[in-house]
Scaffold this active site. Sequence first.
Site, PDB file in Angstrom:
ATOM      1  N   GLU A  90       1.154  -1.119   0.348  1.00 51.05           N
ATOM      2  CA  GLU A  90       0.309   0.044   0.052  1.00 51.05           C
ATOM      3  C   GLU A  90       1.140   1.489  -0.104  1.00 51.05           C
ATOM      4  O   GLU A  90       1.768   1.678   0.835  1.00 51.05           O
ATOM      5  CB  GLU A  90      -1.227   0.044   1.094  1.00 51.05           C
ATOM      6  CG  GLU A  90      -1.345   0.766   1.096  1.00 51.05           C
ATOM      7  CD  GLU A  90      -2.937   1.024   2.383  1.00 51.05           C
ATOM      8  OE1 GLU A  90      -3.945   1.689   2.490  1.00 51.05           O
ATOM      9  OE2 GLU A  90      -2.804  -0.343   3.262  1.00 51.05           O
ATOM     10  N   CYS A 112      -5.723  -3.542   1.826  1.00 55.43           N
ATOM     11  CA  CYS A 112      -5.575  -3.675   3.693  1.00 55.43           C
ATOM     12  C   CYS A 112      -7.284  -4.121   4.219  1.00 55.43           C
ATOM     13  O   CYS A 112      -7.725  -4.775   3.859  1.00 55.43           O
ATOM     14  CB  CYS A 112      -4.855  -2.801   4.028  1.00 55.43           C
ATOM     15  SG  CYS A 112      -3.709  -2.860   5.695  1.00 55.43           S
ATOM     16  N   SER A 126      20.742  -2.057  34.481  1.00 57.20           N
ATOM     17  CA  SER A 126      20.768  -1.994  35.413  1.00 57.20           C
ATOM     18  C   SER A 126      20.688  -3.419  36.103  1.00 57.20           C
ATOM     19  O   SER A 126      20.141  -3.032  37.729  1.00 57.20           O
ATOM     20  CB  SER A 126      19.478  -1.241  35.897  1.00 57.20           C
ATOM     21  OG  SER A 126      18.434  -2.084  35.601  1.00 57.20           O
TER      22      SER A 126
END
Length: 719
Positions: free
Chosen positions: A45, A175, A364
């Site tokens: 598309e 679509c 972390s």
Amino acid sequence: MGHLITVATCSLNQWALDFQGNHERIMQSIAEAKERGATLRVGPELEIPGYGCYDHFLEGDTVLHSWEVLAKILESDATIGIVCDIGMPVVHKNVIYNCRIIAHDRKILLIRPKMWLANDGNYRELRYFTPWAKHRQWEDHYLPRIIQAVTSQVKVPFGDAVISTKDTCIGVELCEELFTPASPHILMGLDGVEIFTNSSGSHHELRKLYTRVELIKEATLKLGGIYLYANQQGCDGDRLYYDGCALIAVNGRVVAQGSQFSLRDVEVVTATIDIEDVRAHRAKSSRSMQAASAERYHRVEVPFALSTGHLDEFREEDIVGLATSKAVDVHYHTPQQEIALGPACWLWDYLRRSRTQGYFVPLSGGIDSCATAVIVFSMCKLVSEASARGEQHVIADARRMTGEPEDSTYVPTDPREFCNKIFHTCYMGTENSSAETRNRAKDLAAAIGSYHVDLNMDTVVTSVRTLFAFVTGKAPRFRSNGGSNAENLALQNIQARLRMVLAYLFAQLLPWARGKNGGLLVLGSANVDESLRGYLTKYDCSSADINPIGGISKTDLKAFIAYGKDAFNLPILSSFLDAVPTAELEPITETYVQSDEADMGMTYDELSVFGRLRKVEKCGPYSMFTKLVHEWGSFLSPIQIAAKVKLFFFEHARNRHKMTTLTPSYHAESYSPDDNRFDLRPFLYNARFPWQFNKIDRVAGVLPDNSVRSETVGKPKVV
């Protein structure tokens, strides 16, 4: 066997407004389709400008440049001997439409505008385009002069029509039209259309592919026919990753499937079909009765046959290789594999197109930054595998970002070696950090090969605290030292925000410190559940350039890490799974260790349920409460459920403002709270919801308590 037709569909890694690159990829896909003997080629598309242009679609330049690219395609030999279905915006009578241009032999046969537009979730097509509301009607469209000069056509049909060749009939579906209840392929098929093309810009979301495939199969199972599905692939310049997976289905069976996650810019999928199979499938009395009364579509006739001819026309030696494509088993990735592949491909596109030299992430020692790092390692693995296969565009991008000279022979075939060149990690410890998290971060960096830095930032934190005390005459204290909640929260937040400042400093200067040029992109590592609850510090390490896990739940991330332990041969990941999630922003005492779930007042599993009910099932506080009374009533009382629902909505509402500054995140989850594109809601609420909460309390007070008093029961079901 009868008439054989070879058809081609494709996945293209298009980029918004990259008209030059998009043109080259379109041309390559057409050339590959012709090389394989295809006489019909379908592309994604809006493939000429790129699907993700957003408000650029409202600019005249976008339409102008699209026509210019189309003119280059038509003046070449690309469309000689093949019908091409190409996507671009078209202005017809001063109205902008999302269109397919059907071309053959340097001529435009039909411009077919989209009739049903995607306008929810991540999609805003009605903001830019208007749907074509004149079903089974067409008009003349007068072509711009740059096209007239190439095709010698002044006008062409524009509207809801079909293409009639010498041997079959082709209809176009765009679509969203596949996903609508009354899809156009039904009426087209009843009027004799045998081949359907669908050009899509469909993004990846965890567990979404199955729905798409089932709709494609169902489209021709009852109706009969050939269905060609083309899709965008890659990062088009935004949060979405378009996951390709081009498909060809015949009579409800998939006969060809493209890859769902790939670093390739162009992937062409072909199949050879016997058109007589469609006609045999449709030889049913009930279907014939409906077809006999079907409304007529205008047919644009083209003197060209898609088929190679009837087999009777071939010599025996020519028939070799003309066998029709057989049904294949559709390949689905597990959610864990989707997390390993989708965000990794998105990160690669983002890195190479931003023309930066790598990524930086603060490690972390917790599972979120660990998952981010493993996804980057997965990216390095994909790059190494593609390079080993000799994919030159991948090798060229890798050489550029690693600073190799133009005459370099460097090929990144070792993911750990490549990871060391482009991925930088850092453990930013304070007096509140534990040796366990520091060691986990160090060991993970060593396992994946990242360039790792380990530092303590207490002096920086102390400097800010000292400055505040100097200005105000008051020194804030943690709660464990007798401080108030306001003091405790502020002291946590300043640590988190200083980590963000240091992250950008190191991202800009680490390449220089290593004798290289350029800078790094900072990766965030806040998951979708923390964002939903607001359990993050505004402008802390959640603030970054992009966030690959921002749309993924904690539950899915833990499953991904468990998968990655074996899939990537990283035994160190076991230690992350066993660790209790903690921010480590408060002092550890003999009686207290900070815990994420304790701080939030809810578990990550509960957050996943709250998130889906709020966004996907569109529940407000009261309807969420009534649903959960049925789902959780066997182990929680109505009063307990009411308390959890009220706490969630209170915290979600009062932290909603954080979503306005949320780092752009890879979209992977249908309940993402991303305010920037996906979850358009206010960011200032009356967070106590007095009307809604009072109604919940009244109903909870009179409902019977059916909960089971058992310690083995009590976890919400994660959907």
